[in-house]
Design an enzyme around this catalytic site. Sequence first.
Site, PDB file in Angstrom:
ATOM      1  N   TRP A  95      27.979  18.492  16.699  1.00 29.08           N
ATOM      2  CA  TRP A  95      28.514  17.435  16.663  1.00 29.08           C
ATOM      3  C   TRP A  95      29.637  17.296  15.601  1.00 29.08           C
ATOM      4  CZ3 TRP A  95      23.990  13.142  16.366  1.00 29.08           C
ATOM      5  CH2 TRP A  95      23.306  13.140  17.734  1.00 29.08           C
ATOM      6  N   HIS A 135      30.740  29.483  12.121  1.00 32.94           N
ATOM      7  CA  HIS A 135      31.688  28.667  13.016  1.00 32.94           C
ATOM      8  C   HIS A 135      32.993  28.956  12.785  1.00 32.94           C
ATOM      9  CE1 HIS A 135      33.714  25.537  15.318  1.00 32.94           C
ATOM     10  NE2 HIS A 135      32.933  25.425  16.014  1.00 32.94           N
ATOM     11  N   GLU A 181      35.592  27.097  12.331  1.00 34.83           N
ATOM     12  CA  GLU A 181      36.143  26.064  11.361  1.00 34.83           C
ATOM     13  C   GLU A 181      35.619  26.441   9.887  1.00 34.83           C
ATOM     14  OE1 GLU A 181      34.783  22.789  13.553  1.00 34.83           O
ATOM     15  OE2 GLU A 181      36.247  23.416  15.138  1.00 34.83           O
ATOM     16  N   GLY A 240      38.052  22.521  21.051  1.00 38.44           N
ATOM     17  CA  GLY A 240      38.819  21.416  20.863  1.00 38.44           C
ATOM     18  C   GLY A 240      40.235  21.048  21.281  1.00 38.44           C
ATOM     19  N   SER A 242      35.770  23.889  24.706  1.00 41.44           N
ATOM     20  CA  SER A 242      35.968  23.221  25.686  1.00 41.44           C
ATOM     21  C   SER A 242      35.157  23.092  26.938  1.00 41.44           C
ATOM     22  CB  SER A 242      37.659  23.161  25.997  1.00 41.44           C
ATOM     23  OG  SER A 242      38.382  22.914  24.924  1.00 41.44           O
ATOM     24  N   GLY A 291      30.972  21.153  21.622  1.00 40.94           N
ATOM     25  CA  GLY A 291      31.422  20.142  20.606  1.00 40.94           C
ATOM     26  C   GLY A 291      31.815  18.960  21.274  1.00 40.94           C
ATOM     27  N   GLY A 292      33.115  18.667  21.795  1.00 44.18           N
ATOM     28  CA  GLY A 292      33.396  17.386  22.229  1.00 44.18           C
ATOM     29  C   GLY A 292      32.667  16.682  23.116  1.00 44.18           C
TER      30      GLY A 292
HETATM   31  P1  PGA Z   1      34.680  22.137  21.751  1.00 44.58           P
HETATM   32  O1  PGA Z   1      33.813  22.590  20.387  1.00 44.58           O
HETATM   33  O2  PGA Z   1      33.611  21.910  22.811  1.00 44.58           O
HETATM   34  O3  PGA Z   1      34.947  20.480  21.473  1.00 44.58           O
HETATM   35  O4  PGA Z   1      35.661  22.716  22.279  1.00 44.58           O
HETATM   36  C1  PGA Z   1      33.085  23.908  20.509  1.00 44.58           C
HETATM   37  C2  PGA Z   1      32.740  24.165  19.303  1.00 44.58           C
HETATM   38  O5  PGA Z   1      33.263  24.221  18.249  1.00 44.58           O
HETATM   39  O6  PGA Z   1      31.508  24.601  18.859  1.00 44.58           O
END
Ligand code: PGA
Length: 253
Positions: A10, A95, A97, A173, A213, A234-235
């Site tokens: 999330w 991750h 990020e 993302g 994605s 993620g999204g």
């Molecule tokens: P996303 O993110 O599905 O929004 O691309 C995946 C993730 O960062 O784990």
Amino acid sequence: MRKKIIAGNWKMNKTVAESIELVEELQRVHADQTAVDVVVCPPYTSLKSVSDILSNTQIHVGSQNISAEDSGAYTGEISHEMLKELYVRYVIIGHSERREYFKESDDLINRKVLKVLEKKLKPILCVGESLEQRESGITEDVVEKQIRLGLRDINPDMYSDIVIAYEPVWAIGTGKTATAQQAQDVHYFIRCLIKEMVGLDASNVVRIQYGGSMKPSNAEELLSQADIDGGLIGGASLDAVSFGSLIDSASRI
Ligand code: PGA
């Protein structure tokens, strides 16, 4: 046979009230499913409420990070003991990020993986190349380095508890997904690498998720690939209907 694993990351989304709404909706439909391992990874502030709601269900709780230390003067950090008290079973580590914005090194990531396994939690180790790295043809080198360093000193017997998430940074993302073949190629590369590092048994049991994605419209094709054992989402995990549809896709395959 490796059981598929669908995990929702999330990120920094959902207040406690919003988290409760999402997992209540999710557990109404998916509480008892056992065909797939389902994990939700809310922000720390929602872990307690989410764990309480999911306590009698088959849906597991994960955290998005962990400290490599046990306790003490580490302002802002969260320990394994704190997470286990809230019934956390899985921990996302490294991750992209966190690697990029918080400068997490492969060495720190390795210490977190070792800590998590020592404390009987399950790591989801994220690896993946940037767009620039892919375009210069070094995807495999980048992924190999992240895996060799991230999984350094880990006993081959532990690989059944390890999940690797291959997440090409350019697909996170952005709405751009790796094609099923591009993803499968890297997953196969990773499985061969694990075989070379620690042997055939470990390479057969380790689960390798795709992330970047993944959504209902592309999940079936990705999840049908021989070496793709699930998704880190993620999204599309922020909505119970789309996340539920990914669980359904994984359980059909
Ligand atoms: P996303 O993110 O599905 O929004 O691309 C995946 C993730 O960062 O784990």
